[in-house]
Every structure is written in C-alpha cells, then in structure tokens.
Scaffold this motif. Structure first.
Motif, PDB file in Angstrom:
ATOM      1  N   ASP A 126       0.852  -1.191   0.000  1.00  0.00           N
ATOM      2  CA  ASP A 126       0.000   0.000   0.000  1.00  0.00           C
ATOM      3  C   ASP A 126       0.883   1.235   0.000  1.00  0.00           C
ATOM      4  OD1 ASP A 126      -0.130   1.189   3.033  1.00  0.00           O
ATOM      5  OD2 ASP A 126      -0.092  -0.999   3.117  1.00  0.00           O
ATOM      6  N   GLU A 127       0.452   2.238  -0.772  1.00  0.00           N
ATOM      7  CA  GLU A 127       1.166   3.509  -0.874  1.00  0.00           C
ATOM      8  C   GLU A 127       0.189   4.647  -0.623  1.00  0.00           C
ATOM      9  OE1 GLU A 127       3.205   3.877  -4.610  1.00  0.00           O
ATOM     10  OE2 GLU A 127       4.201   1.942  -4.389  1.00  0.00           O
ATOM     11  N   GLN A 128       0.654   5.620   0.152  1.00  0.00           N
ATOM     12  CA  GLN A 128      -0.188   6.784   0.419  1.00  0.00           C
ATOM     13  C   GLN A 128      -0.379   7.599  -0.851  1.00  0.00           C
ATOM     14  OE1 GLN A 128       0.430   9.672   3.841  1.00  0.00           O
ATOM     15  NE2 GLN A 128       1.098  10.892   2.103  1.00  0.00           N
ATOM     16  N   ARG A 129      -1.613   8.011  -1.079  1.00  0.00           N
ATOM     17  CA  ARG A 129      -1.927   8.938  -2.158  1.00  0.00           C
ATOM     18  C   ARG A 129      -2.259  10.320  -1.612  1.00  0.00           C
ATOM     19  NH1 ARG A 129       0.949   6.426  -4.583  1.00  0.00           N
ATOM     20  NH2 ARG A 129       0.450   4.769  -6.026  1.00  0.00           N
ATOM     21  N   PHE A 130      -2.801  10.357  -0.399  1.00  0.00           N
ATOM     22  CA  PHE A 130      -3.103  11.625   0.269  1.00  0.00           C
ATOM     23  C   PHE A 130      -2.997  11.377   1.757  1.00  0.00           C
ATOM     24  CE2 PHE A 130      -6.047  14.384   2.502  1.00  0.00           C
ATOM     25  CZ  PHE A 130      -5.659  15.624   2.038  1.00  0.00           C
ATOM     26  N   GLY A 131      -2.298  12.255   2.471  1.00  0.00           N
ATOM     27  CA  GLY A 131      -2.186  12.089   3.911  1.00  0.00           C
ATOM     28  C   GLY A 131      -0.995  12.823   4.488  1.00  0.00           C
ATOM     29  N   PRO A 132      -0.596  12.425   5.696  1.00  0.00           N
ATOM     30  CA  PRO A 132       0.398  13.194   6.437  1.00  0.00           C
ATOM     31  C   PRO A 132       1.851  12.980   6.020  1.00  0.00           C
ATOM     32  CG  PRO A 132      -0.334  11.317   7.732  1.00  0.00           C
ATOM     33  CD  PRO A 132      -1.176  11.347   6.491  1.00  0.00           C
ATOM     34  N   TYR A 133       2.150  11.977   5.224  1.00  0.00           N
ATOM     35  CA  TYR A 133       3.536  11.651   4.904  1.00  0.00           C
ATOM     36  C   TYR A 133       3.930  12.166   3.523  1.00  0.00           C
ATOM     37  CZ  TYR A 133       3.205   8.632   8.934  1.00  0.00           C
ATOM     38  OH  TYR A 133       3.026   8.166  10.209  1.00  0.00           O
ATOM     39  N   ALA A 134       5.206  12.473   3.364  1.00  0.00           N
ATOM     40  CA  ALA A 134       5.719  12.807   2.036  1.00  0.00           C
ATOM     41  C   ALA A 134       5.882  11.524   1.227  1.00  0.00           C
ATOM     42  CB  ALA A 134       7.060  13.536   2.148  1.00  0.00           C
ATOM     43  N   LEU A 135       6.151  10.412   1.921  1.00  0.00           N
ATOM     44  CA  LEU A 135       6.260   9.093   1.303  1.00  0.00           C
ATOM     45  C   LEU A 135       5.749   8.057   2.292  1.00  0.00           C
ATOM     46  CD1 LEU A 135       7.507   7.056  -0.838  1.00  0.00           C
ATOM     47  CD2 LEU A 135       9.503   7.039   0.662  1.00  0.00           C
ATOM     48  N   TRP A 136       4.961   7.131   1.811  1.00  0.00           N
ATOM     49  CA  TRP A 136       4.492   5.986   2.594  1.00  0.00           C
ATOM     50  C   TRP A 136       4.413   4.809   1.647  1.00  0.00           C
ATOM     51  CZ3 TRP A 136       3.141   5.115   7.699  1.00  0.00           C
ATOM     52  CH2 TRP A 136       2.434   3.930   7.970  1.00  0.00           C
ATOM     53  N   HIS A 137       5.306   3.855   1.816  1.00  0.00           N
ATOM     54  CA  HIS A 137       5.355   2.649   0.977  1.00  0.00           C
ATOM     55  C   HIS A 137       5.456   1.477   1.936  1.00  0.00           C
ATOM     56  CE1 HIS A 137       7.206  -0.457  -1.609  1.00  0.00           C
ATOM     57  NE2 HIS A 137       6.532   0.139  -2.576  1.00  0.00           N
ATOM     58  N   HIS A 138       4.366   0.721   2.079  1.00  0.00           N
ATOM     59  CA  HIS A 138       4.265  -0.329   3.094  1.00  0.00           C
ATOM     60  C   HIS A 138       4.071  -1.679   2.421  1.00  0.00           C
ATOM     61  CE1 HIS A 138       1.981  -1.847   6.936  1.00  0.00           C
ATOM     62  NE2 HIS A 138       3.101  -2.509   6.711  1.00  0.00           N
ATOM     63  N   GLN A 139       5.070  -2.541   2.580  1.00  0.00           N
ATOM     64  CA  GLN A 139       5.013  -3.895   2.033  1.00  0.00           C
ATOM     65  C   GLN A 139       4.574  -4.859   3.132  1.00  0.00           C
ATOM     66  OE1 GLN A 139       8.701  -5.041   0.039  1.00  0.00           O
ATOM     67  NE2 GLN A 139       9.260  -2.865  -0.020  1.00  0.00           N
ATOM     68  N   HIS A 140       3.666  -5.764   2.787  1.00  0.00           N
ATOM     69  CA  HIS A 140       3.179  -6.802   3.694  1.00  0.00           C
ATOM     70  C   HIS A 140       3.515  -8.137   3.046  1.00  0.00           C
ATOM     71  CE1 HIS A 140       0.295  -3.787   5.460  1.00  0.00           C
ATOM     72  NE2 HIS A 140       0.455  -3.289   4.254  1.00  0.00           N
ATOM     73  N   HIS A 141       4.412  -8.908   3.638  1.00  0.00           N
ATOM     74  CA  HIS A 141       4.821 -10.196   3.080  1.00  0.00           C
ATOM     75  C   HIS A 141       4.341 -11.324   3.983  1.00  0.00           C
ATOM     76  CE1 HIS A 141       7.578  -8.514   0.048  1.00  0.00           C
ATOM     77  NE2 HIS A 141       7.712  -7.544   0.927  1.00  0.00           N
ATOM     78  N   LEU A 142       3.815 -12.377   3.374  1.00  0.00           N
ATOM     79  CA  LEU A 142       3.383 -13.570   4.096  1.00  0.00           C
ATOM     80  C   LEU A 142       4.122 -14.773   3.519  1.00  0.00           C
ATOM     81  CD1 LEU A 142      -0.464 -12.921   4.065  1.00  0.00           C
ATOM     82  CD2 LEU A 142       1.102 -12.533   5.967  1.00  0.00           C
ATOM     83  N   LYS A 143       4.632 -15.618   4.412  1.00  0.00           N
ATOM     84  CA  LYS A 143       5.346 -16.814   3.980  1.00  0.00           C
ATOM     85  C   LYS A 143       4.917 -17.979   4.843  1.00  0.00           C
ATOM     86  CE  LYS A 143       9.962 -18.745   3.547  1.00  0.00           C
ATOM     87  NZ  LYS A 143      11.363 -18.554   3.872  1.00  0.00           N
ATOM     88  N   GLU A 144       4.494 -19.046   4.187  1.00  0.00           N
ATOM     89  CA  GLU A 144       4.071 -20.238   4.917  1.00  0.00           C
ATOM     90  C   GLU A 144       5.288 -20.876   5.594  1.00  0.00           C
ATOM     91  OE1 GLU A 144       0.723 -23.627   4.132  1.00  0.00           O
ATOM     92  OE2 GLU A 144       1.858 -22.873   2.419  1.00  0.00           O
ATOM     93  N   ILE A 145       5.153 -21.191   6.879  1.00  0.00           N
ATOM     94  CA  ILE A 145       6.204 -21.860   7.634  1.00  0.00           C
ATOM     95  C   ILE A 145       5.587 -23.049   8.368  1.00  0.00           C
ATOM     96  CG2 ILE A 145       7.676 -19.821   7.933  1.00  0.00           C
ATOM     97  CD1 ILE A 145       6.451 -19.514  10.764  1.00  0.00           C
ATOM     98  N   ASN A 146       6.414 -23.860   8.967  1.00  0.00           N
ATOM     99  CA  ASN A 146       5.926 -25.010   9.713  1.00  0.00           C
ATOM    100  C   ASN A 146       5.026 -24.540  10.856  1.00  0.00           C
ATOM    101  OD1 ASN A 146       5.623 -27.661  10.546  1.00  0.00           O
ATOM    102  ND2 ASN A 146       7.491 -27.637  11.780  1.00  0.00           N
ATOM    103  N   GLY A 147       3.771 -24.906  10.824  1.00  0.00           N
ATOM    104  CA  GLY A 147       2.840 -24.549  11.890  1.00  0.00           C
ATOM    105  C   GLY A 147       2.252 -23.161  11.799  1.00  0.00           C
TER     106      GLY A 147
END
Length: 157
Positions: A86-107
């Motif tokens: 997700d990246e900010q298009r309008f808001g308080p930051y000059a830049l907002w680039h948030h990566q969310h990664h999911l990886k399957e692990i044992n359990g």
C-alpha cells in the motif's frame, strides 16, 4: 528529504489461507490499530471485500487528541497469498510505501512488514520524526503484534 525504514516480523499460528483472508480485507486494519488513533475506514467496502491492485482505501485517523486527518492509500501490488503493497496517495507523509509479506512456515505463517516513509518539511520533519513520529509508528506496530496474538494466538516455535 530523508527516508526512514521500519521493519517488523511476526509468526502466526494460522494457515496461509486464513492469514491472507484476514490481512487482505481492508476493514480488518481497524481491528489491529490502537483505539486512540480513532481509525475508521471510510471507503464503502464490506467484510467480504478483498484487496486488488489499484484499490483505493480512505480512512479517518486521529494521531493526536483533537487532530483529525483524512488519509488515502492505494494497493499498488498484490501477489495472492504472498504479498501486497500500500502507498499513500493523500495524507500526512511525504512518502508511505508499506510492504506486507506472508510466507508459509511449519505450523503457521511468517509475516514481514516493511515500511519506508518520509516526513515533509525538511529539518522540521526530521525533528518531528525524532521527537514523535518514529515512536508513534513503533507503538502502532507493537500494538498490532499484540492484537494479532490476541486474535490468532502465539506462535510456538
């Protein structure tokens, strides 16, 4: 403009399908955000809405008592059950680039949040980050860790 990085990792004792189902629903973000932020998704989505590249999400937030802000992000990248951005298009930051990664692990699933952000206003923004913003973001992500554990349990290694 100085760019800052915040990285958090957490293992969760749920399946990749359960993790993706929860984290890909924009409305669930409010469930893992501190109450004092008064975070409300204002986009017209339902519980079954799932994110997609190009999706615009609008919010109202209150980072400090008495201060209310509108915020808009765009989901720019989605790779099903692997990551989204997700990246900010309008808001308080000059830049907002948030990566969310999911990886399957044992359990369960290992989740990594990688946030790159910048504050506007040059030296004043750098001072604001040192005095307030960095600590507030860390507090929010600490809260998310606890909220996710409360919802799904603690991962047993």
């Amino acid at each position: 403009m100085k760019t800052y990085v915040l990285k958090r990792e957490q293992s969760i004792p749920i399946s990749i399908d359960q993790a993706w189902d929860f984290f890909s629903s924009p409305l669930n973000l409010a469930r893992i955000t501190p109450n004092d932020m008064r975070f409300v998704v204002t986009s017209d989505y339902t519980e079954t809405t799932k994110m997609y590249a190009g999706m615009i999400i609008t919010y109202k937030i209150s980072p400090l008592p008495g201060i209310k802000m509108n915020w808009m992000t765009e989901i720019t990248h989605v790779n099903d059950k692997k990551y989204f951005v997700d990246e900010q298009r309008f808001g308080p930051y000059a830049l907002w680039h948030h990566q969310h990664h999911l990886k399957e692990i044992n359990g369960g699933v290992h989740m990594t949040d990688l946030l790159h952000y910048a504050i506007p206003y040059g030296a004043i923004g750098r001072l604001a980050n040192t005095v307030f913003v960095k600590g507030k973001l860390e507090q929010i992500f600490d809260y998310r860790t606890r909220a996710i554990e409360d919802l799904f349990g603690k991962y047993k290694y």
